[in-house]
Design an enzyme around this catalytic site. Sequence first.
Site, PDB file in Angstrom:
ATOM      1  CD  GLN A  75      -2.982  -0.474  -0.255  1.00 50.09           C
ATOM      2  OE1 GLN A  75      -3.140   0.700  -0.556  1.00 50.09           O
ATOM      3  NE2 GLN A  75      -3.495  -1.460  -0.975  1.00 50.09           N
ATOM      4  CB  SER A  76       4.258   1.913  -1.294  1.00 53.08           C
ATOM      5  OG  SER A  76       5.055   3.037  -1.591  1.00 53.08           O
ATOM      6  CG  ASN A  77       0.533   6.647   0.563  1.00 50.87           C
ATOM      7  OD1 ASN A  77      -0.590   6.438   0.138  1.00 50.87           O
ATOM      8  ND2 ASN A  77       0.848   6.533   1.852  1.00 50.87           N
TER       9      ASN A  77
END
Length: 332
Positions: A75-77
């Site tokens: 879920q890396s921005n």
Amino acid sequence: MHTDRLPRFPLAQLPTPIEPLKAVSKFLGGPRLLIKRDDQTGLALGGNKTRKLEFLLAEALAQGADRLITVGAAQSNHCRQTAAAAACAGLPCDLVLGGQRPEPNQRPNGNLLLDEILGAKIHWAGQERRDDRLAEVARQLRAQGYHPYIIPYGGSNAVGATGYVRAMEELAAQLAAAKERVDHIVFASSSGGTQAGLVAGAKATGFAGQVLGIRIDKNDPREGPFETAVLTLAQATAARVGLKAPITARDCVIDANYTGGGYGVVGTLEREAIDLMARNEGILLDPVYTGRAFGALVDLICHKRFSRTETVLFWHTGGVPALFAYAADLAP
Ligand SMILES: *Cc1c(COP(=O)(O)O)cnc(C)c1O
């Protein structure tokens, strides 16, 4: 300005707004709270990595790179914004993500869904360490004749952190124009590039207040103290922008009391902070970074860490797309 002469590939909608958090300030009984909306940097739902990527992408293009590679959590921005930055520059993007490839019946959500829509090629690290997998993917691409530009975890090197020196220059100009003063800047600190840039930028602009990072990750015994990492990066960033004033350990203030159940584990602190901001201000925080950092700020206010007459600026670093992937932890 220190960053004007450095190569930059424009990606962000700048300056981001500063708004008063009137209802939350009143609810908490002071200090006066402001929010800096870097969730509104504009690139594919925004966030703090956009500012770093302006300088990283400029370097990639100057080096003749023909694709970008970076690394992060599922879920890396940072990975989502890198995929969008690559699309803006017409480059392919490879993302090395931690963990296993999801089962075919698990549909991607949140940032992972956006990575796919943005056309990134995803490589799952599986049992391997993410950085080992990154090196392997880079080697394979070079063997195929590509010139990949490797962006480190969080975009946190001196090139990326320059984006937050520039952000501090932007803030100084906004405060001067509004005849405002800020006593403390509070924000989520994880890979340290945002804090390193803000610390160097505070020196560069003569900011008189305190820069206070809220640690997001639990200590990793394999790594040295986070304070040292931030200090080293802040010094390297200051050198890159040609800043003469020395940066010392005293400039790198980190509160590590709010790491809770660890990275990405949503607890009461995060949930209550997200609800407080949403219901009083109509502003969304994220479950991993800004929910935790704002929860920490509320707790510090309750413990009288700031005087009622001071002004605290909460720097919203983005992350809102992850809300959808954390629905199970957030929905009542
Ligand atoms: C990456 C990130 C941070 C932390 O920034 P660092 O420069 O890695 O310390 C904070 N908030 C959000 C939403 C992020 O995506």
